[in-house]
Design a protein around this motif. Structure first.
Motif, PDB file in Angstrom:
ATOM      1  N   GLY A 168       0.801  -1.220   0.000  1.00  0.00           N
ATOM      2  CA  GLY A 168       0.000   0.000   0.000  1.00  0.00           C
ATOM      3  C   GLY A 168       0.831   1.265   0.000  1.00  0.00           C
ATOM      4  N   GLY A 169       1.961   1.249   0.725  1.00  0.00           N
ATOM      5  CA  GLY A 169       2.805   2.436   0.779  1.00  0.00           C
ATOM      6  C   GLY A 169       3.351   2.836  -0.582  1.00  0.00           C
ATOM      7  N   PRO A 170       4.067   1.933  -1.257  1.00  0.00           N
ATOM      8  CA  PRO A 170       4.585   2.284  -2.589  1.00  0.00           C
ATOM      9  C   PRO A 170       3.483   2.615  -3.598  1.00  0.00           C
ATOM     10  CG  PRO A 170       5.775   0.407  -1.710  1.00  0.00           C
ATOM     11  CD  PRO A 170       4.637   0.667  -0.762  1.00  0.00           C
ATOM     12  N   ILE A 171       2.382   1.845  -3.592  1.00  0.00           N
ATOM     13  CA  ILE A 171       1.308   2.124  -4.548  1.00  0.00           C
ATOM     14  C   ILE A 171       0.685   3.480  -4.278  1.00  0.00           C
ATOM     15  CG2 ILE A 171      -1.018   1.432  -5.280  1.00  0.00           C
ATOM     16  CD1 ILE A 171      -0.134  -1.463  -5.004  1.00  0.00           C
ATOM     17  N   SER A 172       0.415   3.747  -3.001  1.00  0.00           N
ATOM     18  CA  SER A 172      -0.158   5.050  -2.649  1.00  0.00           C
ATOM     19  C   SER A 172       0.801   6.173  -3.010  1.00  0.00           C
ATOM     20  CB  SER A 172      -0.488   5.094  -1.149  1.00  0.00           C
ATOM     21  OG  SER A 172      -1.478   4.145  -0.819  1.00  0.00           O
ATOM     22  N   GLY A 173       2.106   5.940  -2.783  1.00  0.00           N
ATOM     23  CA  GLY A 173       3.097   6.944  -3.145  1.00  0.00           C
ATOM     24  C   GLY A 173       3.132   7.206  -4.640  1.00  0.00           C
ATOM     25  N   LEU A 174       3.040   6.143  -5.446  1.00  0.00           N
ATOM     26  CA  LEU A 174       3.031   6.296  -6.901  1.00  0.00           C
ATOM     27  C   LEU A 174       1.806   7.080  -7.373  1.00  0.00           C
ATOM     28  CD1 LEU A 174       4.234   2.805  -8.205  1.00  0.00           C
ATOM     29  CD2 LEU A 174       5.292   5.025  -8.696  1.00  0.00           C
ATOM     30  N   ILE A 175       0.644   6.728  -6.821  1.00  0.00           N
ATOM     31  CA  ILE A 175      -0.586   7.423  -7.208  1.00  0.00           C
ATOM     32  C   ILE A 175      -0.486   8.906  -6.848  1.00  0.00           C
ATOM     33  CG2 ILE A 175      -3.069   7.635  -6.732  1.00  0.00           C
ATOM     34  CD1 ILE A 175      -3.089   4.580  -6.302  1.00  0.00           C
ATOM     35  N   MET A 176      -0.019   9.163  -5.630  1.00  0.00           N
ATOM     36  CA  MET A 176       0.081  10.551  -5.172  1.00  0.00           C
ATOM     37  C   MET A 176       1.126  11.332  -5.969  1.00  0.00           C
ATOM     38  SD  MET A 176      -1.976  11.093  -2.424  1.00  0.00           S
ATOM     39  CE  MET A 176      -1.185  12.272  -1.341  1.00  0.00           C
ATOM     40  N   GLN A 177       2.163  10.638  -6.429  1.00  0.00           N
ATOM     41  CA  GLN A 177       3.257  11.312  -7.118  1.00  0.00           C
ATOM     42  C   GLN A 177       2.903  11.646  -8.572  1.00  0.00           C
ATOM     43  OE1 GLN A 177       6.119  11.860  -5.399  1.00  0.00           O
ATOM     44  NE2 GLN A 177       7.432  12.716  -6.983  1.00  0.00           N
ATOM     45  N   HIS A 178       2.115  10.767  -9.229  1.00  0.00           N
ATOM     46  CA  HIS A 178       1.999  10.874 -10.689  1.00  0.00           C
ATOM     47  C   HIS A 178       0.605  11.186 -11.225  1.00  0.00           C
ATOM     48  CE1 HIS A 178       6.128   9.549 -11.204  1.00  0.00           C
ATOM     49  NE2 HIS A 178       5.892   8.504 -10.431  1.00  0.00           N
ATOM     50  N   LEU A 179      -0.450  11.021 -10.436  1.00  0.00           N
ATOM     51  CA  LEU A 179      -1.795  11.182 -10.998  1.00  0.00           C
ATOM     52  C   LEU A 179      -2.447  12.528 -10.688  1.00  0.00           C
ATOM     53  CD1 LEU A 179      -3.471   7.663 -10.653  1.00  0.00           C
ATOM     54  CD2 LEU A 179      -2.463   8.754 -12.665  1.00  0.00           C
ATOM     55  N   GLY A 180      -1.745  13.383  -9.963  1.00  0.00           N
ATOM     56  CA  GLY A 180      -2.300  14.697  -9.652  1.00  0.00           C
ATOM     57  C   GLY A 180      -2.609  15.498 -10.909  1.00  0.00           C
ATOM     58  N   GLY A 181      -3.853  15.961 -11.031  1.00  0.00           N
ATOM     59  CA  GLY A 181      -4.267  16.763 -12.169  1.00  0.00           C
ATOM     60  C   GLY A 181      -4.855  15.971 -13.323  1.00  0.00           C
ATOM     61  N   PHE A 182      -4.697  14.640 -13.325  1.00  0.00           N
ATOM     62  CA  PHE A 182      -5.243  13.826 -14.413  1.00  0.00           C
ATOM     63  C   PHE A 182      -6.775  13.843 -14.352  1.00  0.00           C
ATOM     64  CE2 PHE A 182      -6.478   9.575 -16.094  1.00  0.00           C
ATOM     65  CZ  PHE A 182      -6.086   9.777 -17.411  1.00  0.00           C
ATOM     66  N   GLN A 183      -7.403  14.173 -15.497  1.00  0.00           N
ATOM     67  CA  GLN A 183      -8.857  14.260 -15.607  1.00  0.00           C
ATOM     68  C   GLN A 183      -9.458  15.257 -14.600  1.00  0.00           C
ATOM     69  OE1 GLN A 183     -10.790  12.727 -17.971  1.00  0.00           O
ATOM     70  NE2 GLN A 183      -8.862  12.023 -18.871  1.00  0.00           N
ATOM     71  N   GLY A 184      -8.640  16.207 -14.164  1.00  0.00           N
ATOM     72  CA  GLY A 184      -9.140  17.243 -13.273  1.00  0.00           C
ATOM     73  C   GLY A 184      -9.197  16.861 -11.809  1.00  0.00           C
ATOM     74  N   PHE A 185      -8.744  15.663 -11.447  1.00  0.00           N
ATOM     75  CA  PHE A 185      -8.758  15.220 -10.050  1.00  0.00           C
ATOM     76  C   PHE A 185      -7.378  15.393  -9.425  1.00  0.00           C
ATOM     77  CE2 PHE A 185     -12.321  12.647 -11.727  1.00  0.00           C
ATOM     78  CZ  PHE A 185     -13.312  13.019 -10.822  1.00  0.00           C
ATOM     79  N   LYS A 186      -7.362  15.697  -8.152  1.00  0.00           N
ATOM     80  CA  LYS A 186      -6.104  15.785  -7.422  1.00  0.00           C
ATOM     81  C   LYS A 186      -5.609  14.374  -7.094  1.00  0.00           C
ATOM     82  CE  LYS A 186      -7.170  20.326  -5.488  1.00  0.00           C
ATOM     83  NZ  LYS A 186      -7.304  21.159  -4.280  1.00  0.00           N
ATOM     84  N   SER A 187      -4.336  14.294  -6.743  1.00  0.00           N
ATOM     85  CA  SER A 187      -3.736  12.977  -6.539  1.00  0.00           C
ATOM     86  C   SER A 187      -4.403  12.213  -5.397  1.00  0.00           C
ATOM     87  CB  SER A 187      -2.236  13.114  -6.268  1.00  0.00           C
ATOM     88  OG  SER A 187      -1.998  13.971  -5.175  1.00  0.00           O
TER      89      SER A 187
END
Length: 439
Positions: free
Chosen positions: A167-186
């Motif tokens: 969960g830690g690495p996956i959550s970190g990846l999501i928070m690091q790279h998906l911010g702003g995609f489709q208008g949603f924050k990470s």
């Protein structure tokens, strides 16, 4: 000659039984293991979301701690009814209901915008998840005798460690790279993605799980009879309904002492599960992805320590002393974390020791009350112990966040955690002498 022949028959029977239980473990444990990994990720992913949404929602450490704790309001209120219902309608329907509801509510967390909405979502998430953990504990007692439960429970509780490692690495990846995609924050993507999986697994549970050995089409009649016979030897019946048995058991001091022991363990879980990313970040690690990766280390070390200690407990068939040792280790580590916060390496070492103690205590604890509860008492009492124990999860994060705000340090809160842990461990240790004195 006859003695040798009898020994050969006994060895053959033991081999057949071992193969049967391996078959049962491989059928049941991997599935509920994955379910519990998702359960824990969805419960504690808020600790990663906090790193960014705290400012978006105008949350202080104290208000964040309150939101974390409010999860357990709904959890506590619905835990006993859920387990009593599981006894009536079975595990398949119960686990399907729980997982689908919690996944939908976890995904809806992506749309909170004010502290009040955060608080409400956490209460609803707790209500949805209520009954999952004690339901699985009860479900395992339908399949495995007490002599095997230390190892079986450790395999189940290993999911906590895996959820931390994954969960830690996956959550970190999501928070690091998906911010702003489709208008949603990470942090919104974090809740959306990690909320979809439990819904799918909940639907699968209805088709994968069997309520009891007699319902399993993948077992032969002889295998069903052997599993049922092993459980019948241990189970005591008292002729009461589930609710009546619970009310009767509440008059026994032994139940309350065990409940206080579990109450104490949840305080260690608060530090490990909800403050690990914050502790690592405050020790000087700036990158959210690095925080996620480093957060996996304590859980990995904790898993190894837990498996070793639980295996030793099963081998010597001793529970109470092992439990006390685990919570004592966790208490000392919680206190050490507060004084190692200036150094990331020391912080991670202390968190790893805390993880060993916490995970071991969780796994071993449930072998203790299930050894003295009757078949009718078990559903209500397991849920009661879990729900009262979760009061610690309600109080501890709120207190920890409040003290952190007021003092600017984790030391005072960690000291309280250590004291509660050692007191709870002492209560459970005394059960061994209580049993000896009362028979």
């Amino acid at each position: 000659m006859l003695q040798r022949q009898a020994e050969r028959f006994a060895i053959a029977a033991d081999d057949n039984e071992s193969r049967l239980y391996r078959k049962v473990i491989l059928r049941i444990i991997p599935f509920i293991f994955i379910c519990y990994v998702l359960n824990y990720i969805d419960r504690v992913n808020v600790s990663f979301a906090k790193l960014q949404f705290q400012s978006d929602l105008n949350l202080t450490d104290a208000s964040y701690g309150l939101g974390v704790g409010l999860f357990y309001v709904g959890y506590i209120l619905f835990e006993v009814p859920s387990n009593l219902l599981l006894q009536k309608i079975g595990a398949r329907k119960t686990i399907t209901r729980i997982m689908c509801l919690w996944g939908l509510i976890s995904g809806a967390m992506a749309f909170v915008s004010r502290p009040e909405q955060f608080y409400l979502a956490r209460i609803l998430l707790g209500a949805a998840e209520a009954g999952f953990f004690p339901g699985i504990i009860l479900y395992l007692t339908f399949w495995f005798p007490n002599r095997m439960r230390g190892r079986v429970m450790s395999l189940f509780v290993l999911a906590i460690a895996v959820s931390g490692m994954v969960g830690g690495p996956i959550s970190g990846l999501i928070m690091q790279h998906l911010g702003g995609f489709q208008g949603f924050k990470s942090w919104q993507w974090l809740f959306l993605i990690e909320g979809m999986l439990p819904v799918m697994m909940g639907i699968a549970a209805f088709f994968v799980l069997d309520d009891r050995p007699r319902d399993a089409r993948w077992l032969s009649d002889g295998e069903k009879d052997l599993l049922t016979a092993n459980l019948t030897i241990e189970n005591r019946t008292d002729g009461h309904s589930g609710a009546q048995a619970l009310l009767s058991a509440l008059r026994r001091p032994k139940l309350w002492m065990a409940t206080f022991g579990y109450f104490s363990v949840t305080w260690a879980g608060t530090v490990l599960n909800f403050w690990t990313p914050t502790i690592i970040q405050r020790s000087g690690v700036a990158s959210i992805f690095q925080v996620g990766m480093l957060s996996a280390v304590p859980y990995a070390i904790g898993a190894v320590g837990m498996l070793a200690l639980c295996h030793h407990s099963d081998r010597v068939l001793e529970r109470h002393g092992h439990f006390f040792a685990a919570v004592f280790i966790a208490g000392c580590a919680a206190l050490a974390v507060a004084y190692a916060s200036w150094n990331s390496a020391l912080s991670i070492i202390c968190l790893a020791v805390l993880a060993v103690g916490y995970l071991t205590a969780i796994a071993l604890f449930w072998t203790i009350p299930t050894s003295f509860l009757s078949e009718q008492e078990a559903p209500g009492c397991i849920a009661f112990i879990s729900s009262v124990g979760q009061i610690g999860s309600l109080v501890a994060p709120t207190l920890f966040g409040y003290v952190s705000d007021r003092t600017g340090s984790l030391a005072m809160g960690a000291g309280v955690v250590a004291a509660v842990l050692i007191a709870g461990g002492s209560a459970v240790l005394s059960l061994r002498f209580f049993r000896m004195n009362t028979g």
